[in-house]
Design an enzyme around this catalytic site. Structure first.
Site, mmCIF file in Angstrom:
data_model
loop_
_atom_site.group_PDB
_atom_site.id
_atom_site.type_symbol
_atom_site.label_atom_id
_atom_site.label_comp_id
_atom_site.label_asym_id
_atom_site.label_seq_id
_atom_site.Cartn_x
_atom_site.Cartn_y
_atom_site.Cartn_z
ATOM 1 N N ASP A 87 -33.407 -7.357 -11.919
ATOM 2 C CA ASP A 87 -32.511 -6.716 -11.733
ATOM 3 C C ASP A 87 -31.842 -7.238 -10.317
ATOM 4 O O ASP A 87 -32.183 -8.199 -9.748
ATOM 5 C CB ASP A 87 -32.897 -5.219 -11.751
ATOM 6 N N ALA A 88 -30.912 -6.408 -9.778
ATOM 7 C CA ALA A 88 -29.980 -6.887 -8.585
ATOM 8 C C ALA A 88 -31.143 -6.837 -7.311
ATOM 9 O O ALA A 88 -30.714 -7.581 -6.415
ATOM 10 C CB ALA A 88 -29.094 -5.743 -8.146
#
Length: 124
Positions: free
Chosen positions: A11-12
């Site tokens: 994810d980020a």
């Protein structure tokens, strides 16, 4: 089976996205059969579907980590197989999943027999 965590898996924040643990487990299951030269994707005998998954996400894997998926059979039934797959980072268990794979042919449960049953018995 060892797998490196790539950017696309995260994810980020650089943490492995939860659904990718399922992908890693699927990849490891397929690789077991590929290593044995087994064609489990023969449409004449049916195909396996994931009918149940019970997953525990214990600790995160992160970008760049090398993880290892370990697979063991818990029970081989007439038309399904129960598996446990654990993912480790170094010696630490970070994920555990109990899965039921069912053999389906023509949209109905099918018997795991003959060569396919022997393959499961030999693998595990």
């Amino acid at each position: 089976m060892k797998i490196r965590v790539y950017y696309e898996d995260t994810d980020a924040g650089g943490v492995v996205y939860h659904s990718n643990y399922l992908k890693f487990c699927e990849r490891a299951r397929s690789e077991l059969f590929f290593q044995k030269g087994a064609d489990i994707f023969d449409s004449k005998r049916g195909h396996f579907v994931l009918s149940r998954a019970d997953c525990s996400f214990l600790k995160p894997a992160k970008l760049g980590d090398v993880i290892e998926v370990r697979t063991q059979i818990l029970r081989l039934r007439v038309a399904s197989v129960n598996l446990r797959q654990e993912i480790y980072k170094d010696t630490e268990r970070i994920f555990v999943g109990d899965f039921v794979l069912a053999l389906v042919k023509d949209s109905k449960p099918a018997r795991i027999e003959g060569e396919l049953r022997r393959l499961f018995e030999a693998l595990f």
